[in-house]
Design a protein around this motif. Structure first.
Motif, PDB file in Angstrom:
ATOM      1  N   ALA A  29     -28.551 -28.877 -30.373  1.00 12.27           N
ATOM      2  CA  ALA A  29     -28.184 -27.485 -30.628  1.00 12.27           C
ATOM      3  C   ALA A  29     -29.220 -26.523 -30.053  1.00 12.27           C
ATOM      4  O   ALA A  29     -28.873 -25.445 -29.550  1.00 12.27           O
ATOM      5  N   ASP A  32     -28.542 -25.195 -26.499  1.00 11.49           N
ATOM      6  CA  ASP A  32     -27.575 -24.100 -26.378  1.00 11.49           C
ATOM      7  C   ASP A  32     -28.147 -22.807 -26.942  1.00 11.49           C
ATOM      8  O   ASP A  32     -27.892 -21.727 -26.406  1.00 11.49           O
ATOM      9  N   SER A 173     -24.727 -33.622 -36.466  1.00 17.17           N
ATOM     10  CA  SER A 173     -24.991 -32.727 -35.331  1.00 17.17           C
ATOM     11  C   SER A 173     -25.333 -33.477 -34.053  1.00 17.17           C
ATOM     12  O   SER A 173     -25.114 -32.966 -32.952  1.00 17.17           O
ATOM     13  N   PHE A 176     -22.418 -34.334 -31.160  1.00 14.55           N
ATOM     14  CA  PHE A 176     -21.633 -33.336 -30.446  1.00 14.55           C
ATOM     15  C   PHE A 176     -21.927 -33.250 -28.953  1.00 14.55           C
ATOM     16  O   PHE A 176     -21.248 -32.535 -28.234  1.00 14.55           O
ATOM     17  N   GLU A 225     -22.369 -19.362 -34.433  1.00 13.21           N
ATOM     18  CA  GLU A 225     -21.281 -20.046 -33.732  1.00 13.21           C
ATOM     19  C   GLU A 225     -21.768 -21.350 -33.110  1.00 13.21           C
ATOM     20  O   GLU A 225     -21.051 -22.357 -33.112  1.00 13.21           O
ATOM     21  N   ILE A 226     -22.980 -21.322 -32.573  1.00 18.51           N
ATOM     22  CA  ILE A 226     -23.551 -22.529 -31.965  1.00 18.51           C
ATOM     23  C   ILE A 226     -23.825 -23.586 -33.027  1.00 18.51           C
ATOM     24  O   ILE A 226     -23.514 -24.774 -32.843  1.00 18.51           O
ATOM     25  N   LYS A 229     -20.608 -25.121 -34.045  1.00 20.02           N
ATOM     26  CA  LYS A 229     -20.164 -25.978 -32.943  1.00 20.02           C
ATOM     27  C   LYS A 229     -20.784 -27.362 -33.043  1.00 20.02           C
ATOM     28  O   LYS A 229     -20.149 -28.382 -32.713  1.00 20.02           O
ATOM     29  N   TYR A 230     -22.023 -27.433 -33.508  1.00 19.44           N
ATOM     30  CA  TYR A 230     -22.733 -28.707 -33.614  1.00 19.44           C
ATOM     31  C   TYR A 230     -22.622 -29.348 -34.991  1.00 19.44           C
ATOM     32  O   TYR A 230     -23.444 -30.204 -35.349  1.00 19.44           O
TER      33      TYR A 230
END
Length: 235
Positions: A29, A32, A173, A176, A225-226, A229-230
């Motif tokens: 993560a 990103d 996490s 991903f 959001e990141i 996402k993870y």
């Protein structure tokens, strides 16, 4: 003179960076997060990955880190109480523990057929602590403990599970970045009632303006959001 000052300012801006001590479960993560932050600010993030316990020891011994992204609240609270952290610990995400198998898994009880099981070091890695707590609350710790291969942090635990043991208790996490492994054929999400919430805390360690900007960014809409996402919970 103005031109010289502008050039000096530009070089300072270009080479600005923030050293972020990062728990292993955030190792994907953070890439990103760093990419998005750089896009917004042109400030480079330099992650130093390790177990939360070992990173805390390094910080206590004056490691030059600007921010600490821990896998729990214990270590940030410790640094805050020692007056090393500049800010009170704040939760940036909530982690999830899963049982992973590279070859595939349908039922949790398949773990009893495992020859070896990878887990993170429960003395220094919060996900390792959560693993032991889960297994004890499920009353199966004594049946499995002789099979454990202990990894220094949760990222290494995942590597062991993929390359050595086939089975491992890891952070969700970490899956991903590997689409082929990130599906219900390869992991079982574990009952969160059987381990303490994995509240992941962050503290600021320096007074650098760039560090403060990244600290604030971690609570922005884009950063959330990141994290989602993870596979983290954000609330």
């Amino acid at each position: 003179m103005k031109k010289l000052l502008f050039i000096l300012f530009s070089f300072t801006f270009i080479f600005a960076n923030v050293k972020v001590a990062t728990a292993g479960n955030v190792s994907f993560a953070i890439k990103d997060l760093a990419k998005e932050f750089y896009k917004q600010t042109h400030i480079k993030i330099i992650p130093i990955i390790g177990s939360s316990g070992k990173l805390t020891a390094q910080i206590e011994n004056n490691a030059p880190y600007d921010i600490f992204l821990s896998a729990n609240m214990k270590y940030p609270n410790y640094l805050y109480n020692k007056k090393i952290a500049k800010t009170k610990p704040k939760i940036y995400a909530k982690g999830k523990l899963v049982l992973f198998s590279k070859k595939g898994i349908k039922f949790f009880d398949e773990i009893f057929n495992a020859k070896k099981i990878a887990i993170a070091n429960p003395k220094t890695a919060p996900y390792g602590m959560a693993t032991i707590e889960y297994l004890k609350n499920k009353h199966i710790y004594n049946k499995l403990k002789h099979k454990f291969i202990i990894a220094s942090n949760i990222s290494t635990t995942f590597s062991y599970a993929v390359k050595v043991t086939n089975y491992g208790f890891i952070a969700k996490s970490l899956l991903f970045k590997f689409p082929k492994l990130n599906n219900k054929n390869h992991f079982i999400e574990l009952d969160k009632k059987l381990y303490s919430p994995i509240n992941q805390g962050v503290v600021l360690l320096s007074n650098k303006l760039e560090a403060k900007k990244f600290y604030n960014f971690l609570f922005s809409k884009k950063a959330k959001e990141i994290f989602i996402k993870y596979g983290y919970d954000i609330n």
